[in-house]
Enzyme design. Structure first.
Site, PDB file in Angstrom:
ATOM      1  N   LYS A   1       0.854  -1.200   0.000  1.00 24.84           N
ATOM      2  CA  LYS A   1       0.000   0.000   0.000  1.00 24.84           C
ATOM      3  C   LYS A   1       0.889   1.249   0.000  1.00 24.84           C
ATOM      4  O   LYS A   1       1.892   1.300   0.734  1.00 24.84           O
ATOM      5  CB  LYS A   1      -0.903  -0.036   1.239  1.00 24.84           C
ATOM      6  CG  LYS A   1      -1.950   1.073   1.286  1.00 24.84           C
ATOM      7  CD  LYS A   1      -2.890   0.858   2.477  1.00 24.84           C
ATOM      8  CE  LYS A   1      -3.958   1.943   2.561  1.00 24.84           C
ATOM      9  NZ  LYS A   1      -4.868   1.739   3.707  1.00 24.84           N
TER      10      LYS A   1
ATOM     11  N   SER B   1      -9.824   1.659   2.762  1.00 22.12           N
ATOM     12  CA  SER B   1      -8.935   2.415   1.906  1.00 22.12           C
ATOM     13  C   SER B   1      -7.886   1.574   1.180  1.00 22.12           C
ATOM     14  O   SER B   1      -7.315   2.039   0.210  1.00 22.12           O
ATOM     15  CB  SER B   1      -8.235   3.506   2.725  1.00 22.12           C
ATOM     16  OG  SER B   1      -7.370   2.929   3.675  1.00 22.12           O
TER      17      SER B   1
ATOM     18  N   SER C   1      -9.951  -0.587   7.016  1.00 18.01           N
ATOM     19  CA  SER C   1      -9.363  -0.467   5.674  1.00 18.01           C
ATOM     20  C   SER C   1      -8.635  -1.687   5.127  1.00 18.01           C
ATOM     21  O   SER C   1      -8.269  -1.703   3.963  1.00 18.01           O
ATOM     22  CB  SER C   1      -8.408   0.718   5.637  1.00 18.01           C
ATOM     23  OG  SER C   1      -9.149   1.883   5.440  1.00 18.01           O
TER      24      SER C   1
HETATM   25  N1  GLN Z   1     -13.326   4.007   6.239  1.00 18.12           N
HETATM   26  C1  GLN Z   1     -12.690   4.496   7.419  1.00 18.12           C
HETATM   27  C2  GLN Z   1     -12.338   5.951   7.231  1.00 18.12           C
HETATM   28  O1  GLN Z   1     -12.643   6.472   6.230  1.00 18.12           O
HETATM   29  C3  GLN Z   1     -11.483   3.663   7.767  1.00 18.12           C
HETATM   30  C4  GLN Z   1     -10.297   3.974   6.971  1.00 18.12           C
HETATM   31  C5  GLN Z   1      -9.091   3.164   7.375  1.00 18.12           C
HETATM   32  O2  GLN Z   1      -9.199   2.139   8.043  1.00 18.12           O
HETATM   33  N2  GLN Z   1      -7.918   3.660   6.995  1.00 18.12           N
HETATM   34  O3  GLN Z   1     -11.765   6.565   8.065  1.00 18.12           O
END
Ligand code: GLN
Length: 490
Positions: free
Chosen positions: A78, A153, A177
């Site tokens: 990532k 994400s 994410s």
């Molecule tokens: N969807 C969540 C957010 O937008 C989690 C994102 C993540 O785990 N990086 O914050």
């Protein structure tokens, strides 16, 4: 079978028996990336030459008889994990040309095992989002249906694994994410216990929640990757000094006597699609038949997780992202006449709309006069959520729930409505707030052929029980062996 379709453990066996070389395997994965990238758009940077050089080194290592589980295995990372000399963008315009002068600790660990990195993969900008649509670089498509999002994400990490454009990948999970894109793309994802994996070199989003973890084609591969990246690191003050089990050696598919907690609050969650409910109920029936006991539990504060998370995470983000000011890192707006204008314009142009929204929300929640009402209240709720889990684990070993209320939604469906997007994180946020480990394993398909994930949450540092519980299900059901048809190489 094409080499890129192999799992890590299958490829390892072939490498060990010298039936294939690391160079052949890496070259095949790179060719697959070229074929599939136009349809999936998972990669921000492809590191082909460096990958082949690493593969050659791995082949030498194998010839010398020093093969480890990840030696010669092509992985995707990532793009918020720092890679020395290789662009690390966080999918943000503000870091579009940032080349870290050092490796994250997890990268050092992977290099030590002789793993190969084929590239850096797409994500929501600074990991803020649930669909990868917030990327400032490109739009990643779900390999199962290109009209749908891959989740986020870590959408690039999940899509790359699902489309066989790497054998495994690393993502990060602040509120779901890793688990949510894993569910949407039909792969396995693990968010380890807070403190299990070093975050040194992980670009910070919300430091009290962030964890790095693996996305993989099956539970065995997830166990291999998790063993490789876990462990204490003096460079991360939140990493915990505790021995790392060999999760692969500890894998077992017996769930006899296992107590699986079913939270009553999640039984009644509104907005859960019938496809998800059916797949999760099917999993519950499987565990019962296999000799586990289903225990009714209560997580009374679970309904407040979304509200608490969306105050705490933006608050921490507003502080963490203050460093991108056009002076210390990344892009600078050169047209500004004054220092203040330079800050303002650099940040206005460099950050996308969701990141700006979070910075504004977080700054507001922390400001004098509002701190007590918002940030402090959210932190108190967080403590209650954690206490609910501690109490639940007195009577169960694992907690079972959906990962997401629905299968992957359509591209563009939720982009105008941040609140709906936030609400889709309902099942995953609590594990981060409490710091416990969570895992997503494929558990079926929707009527439209999109994957559905099952979430298992475990007690602190009990990743082994999570892996074993998922392994039992995976081995009996085989959902993980299905791959998206549209991209199957001829
Ligand atoms: N969807 C969540 C957010 O937008 C989690 C994102 C993540 O785990 N990086 O914050």
């Amino acid at each position: 079978m094409n080499l890129h379709e192999l799992t890590i453990h299958q490829a390892h066996d072939l490498l060990k028996n010298k039936e294939i070389s690391a160079r052949e395997l890496t070259a095949d994965v790179l060719a697959r990336i070229s074929d599939a990238e136009p349809a999936v758009d998972a990669y921000i940077t492809i590191t082909g030459d460096a990958a082949l050089a690493q593969a050659d080194m791995a082949d030498k290592q194998i010839l010398a008889g020093d093969i480890q589980s990840l030696t010669g295995i092509p992985l995707a990372i990532k793009d918020l994990i720092c890679t020395k000399g290789i662009r690390t963008t966080c999918a943000s315009k503000i870091l579009e040309n940032f080349i870290p002068p050092y490796d994250a600790t997890v990268m050092g660990k992977l290099h030590q095992t002789g793993a190969v990195m084929v590239g850096k993969v797409n994500m929501d900008e600074f990991a803020m989002g649930s669909s990868t649509e917030n990327s400032g670089i490109k739009l990643t498509k779900n390999p199962w249906n290109s009209a749908h999002v891959p989740g986020g994400s870590s959408g690039g990490s999940a899509a790359a694994v699902a489309a066989d454009m790497c054998l495994g990948s690393l993502g990060s999970d602040t509120g779901g994410s890793i688990r949510q894109p894993a569910a949407h793309c039909g792969v396995v994802g693990v968010k380890p216990t807070y403190g299990r994996v070093s975050r040194f070199g992980l670009v910070a989003f919300a430091s009290s929640l962030d964890q790095i973890g693996p996305l993989a084609k099956d539970v065995t591969d997830a166990a291999i990757l998790l063993t490789a990246i876990s462990g204490y690191d003096s460079k991360d003050s939140t990493s915990v000094n505790r021995p790392v089990p060999d999760y692969l050696a500890g894998l077992s598919n017996s769930v006899k006597g296992l107590r699986i907690g079913i939270p009553k609050e999640y039984r009644t969650s509104e907005g859960v699609s019938p496809d998800v409910t059916a797949a999760v109920q099917n999993a519950m029936a499987f565990y019962k038949d296999a000799g586990a006991t289903l225990v009714d539990i209560s997580l009374p504060h679970a309904p407040y997780a979304v509200a608490a998370y969306y105050l705490i995470a933006p608050a921490e983000a507003s502080s963490n992202l203050a460093r991108y000011d056009g002076v210390k890192y990344g892009q600078r707006d050169m047209d500004a006449g004054t220092l203040l204008d330079m800050y303002r314009q650099t940040r206005s142009k460099g950050f996308g709309p969701e990141v700006q929204r979070r910075i504004l929300l977080g700054t507001y929640a922390l400001s004098a006069g509002y701190y007590d009402a918002y940030y402090k209240k959210a932190s108190q709720i967080r403590t209650l959520i954690k206490a609910d889990f501690v109490k639940a684990f007195d009577v169960c070993d694992v907690i079972l729930s959906p990962v997401t209320p629905t299968p992957a939604f359509k591209i563009g469906e939720n982009t105008d409505d941040p609140l709906t997007m936030y609400l889709s994180d309902i099942f995953t946020l609590s594990a981060n707030l409490a710091g416990i480990p969570g895992l997503s394993v494929p558990c079926g398909f929707s009527k439209d052929g999109l994957p559905v994930g099952l979430q298992l949450m475990g007690n602190y540092f009990d990743e082994q029980t999570l892996l074993n519980t998922a392994y039992a299900f995976e081995q009996a059901t085989g959902f993980h062996t299905k791959r998206p048809e549209i991209l199957k190489a001829s």
